[in-house]
Write a protein that holds these residues in place. Sequence first.
Motif, PDB file in Angstrom:
ATOM      1  N   GLU A   1      60.769   6.137  58.196  1.00 49.09           N
ATOM      2  CA  GLU A   1      59.620   6.223  59.396  1.00 49.09           C
ATOM      3  C   GLU A   1      59.280   7.562  59.600  1.00 49.09           C
ATOM      4  O   GLU A   1      59.879   8.655  59.154  1.00 49.09           O
ATOM      5  N   GLY A   2      57.939   7.706  59.882  1.00 40.49           N
ATOM      6  CA  GLY A   2      57.406   9.001  60.156  1.00 40.49           C
ATOM      7  C   GLY A   2      56.014   8.844  61.254  1.00 40.49           C
ATOM      8  O   GLY A   2      55.737   7.569  61.590  1.00 40.49           O
TER       9      GLY A   2
ATOM     10  N   GLY B   1      61.536  11.153  59.088  1.00 37.21           N
ATOM     11  CA  GLY B   1      62.855  11.260  59.197  1.00 37.21           C
ATOM     12  C   GLY B   1      63.724  11.324  57.665  1.00 37.21           C
ATOM     13  O   GLY B   1      62.949  11.728  56.808  1.00 37.21           O
ATOM     14  N   ASP B   2      64.822  11.269  57.929  1.00 35.98           N
ATOM     15  CA  ASP B   2      65.900  11.747  56.658  1.00 35.98           C
ATOM     16  C   ASP B   2      65.391  10.638  55.786  1.00 35.98           C
ATOM     17  O   ASP B   2      65.125   9.402  55.888  1.00 35.98           O
ATOM     18  N   ILE B   3      65.062  11.079  54.415  1.00 38.70           N
ATOM     19  CA  ILE B   3      64.938  10.124  53.319  1.00 38.70           C
ATOM     20  C   ILE B   3      66.338   9.956  52.284  1.00 38.70           C
ATOM     21  O   ILE B   3      66.583  11.113  51.541  1.00 38.70           O
ATOM     22  N   LYS B   4      66.907   9.259  52.888  1.00 36.79           N
ATOM     23  CA  LYS B   4      68.379   9.090  52.468  1.00 36.79           C
ATOM     24  C   LYS B   4      68.638   8.999  51.046  1.00 36.79           C
ATOM     25  O   LYS B   4      69.304   9.774  50.401  1.00 36.79           O
TER      26      LYS B   4
ATOM     27  N   GLY C   1      64.886  15.387  57.519  1.00 41.66           N
ATOM     28  CA  GLY C   1      63.587  14.947  57.949  1.00 41.66           C
ATOM     29  C   GLY C   1      62.798  16.365  58.315  1.00 41.66           C
ATOM     30  O   GLY C   1      63.721  17.405  58.278  1.00 41.66           O
ATOM     31  N   MET C   2      61.543  16.341  58.101  1.00 45.37           N
ATOM     32  CA  MET C   2      60.527  17.611  58.207  1.00 45.37           C
ATOM     33  C   MET C   2      59.288  17.164  58.088  1.00 45.37           C
ATOM     34  O   MET C   2      58.756  15.778  57.902  1.00 45.37           O
ATOM     35  N   THR C   3      58.326  17.830  58.220  1.00 41.29           N
ATOM     36  CA  THR C   3      56.952  17.525  58.111  1.00 41.29           C
ATOM     37  C   THR C   3      56.204  18.211  56.769  1.00 41.29           C
ATOM     38  O   THR C   3      56.487  19.101  56.468  1.00 41.29           O
ATOM     39  N   MET C   4      55.854  17.161  55.957  1.00 38.33           N
ATOM     40  CA  MET C   4      55.383  17.692  54.539  1.00 38.33           C
ATOM     41  C   MET C   4      54.243  16.858  54.243  1.00 38.33           C
ATOM     42  O   MET C   4      53.872  15.899  54.680  1.00 38.33           O
TER      43      MET C   4
END
Length: 115
Positions: free
Chosen positions: A46-47, A64-67, A73-76
Amino acid sequence: MNLFKHLLAVFVLAAGALLPVSGFAQAASEHDHSHASAAPTATWTEGDVKKVDRESSKVTIKHGDIKYLEMPGMTMVFTVKDKGLLAAVKPGDKIQFMVVREGGKLVVTDIQPLR
């Protein structure tokens, strides 16, 4: 008899030197690699869409976390595999997306709006 002892010593040393290698080879061949070679499977993340650049096929997502990639989680900025995926998104949209690693880059392969 001295020659026999010399040959026996050489044989024992040679066998001893090869033993760890053959033991390692046997252990390696007996190990089940079927699960190790399988690449982790992409999952939905999700983002929030922050920016859309249709010209360069890029989207900025605060996610969010990309497991499966073990990424927090971050903005990219992500490259999108198909420009058509960007037609239905705009900044501020809440989405779920799939991302894969291709050629050392993270590429979004699917985007769906969240309801």
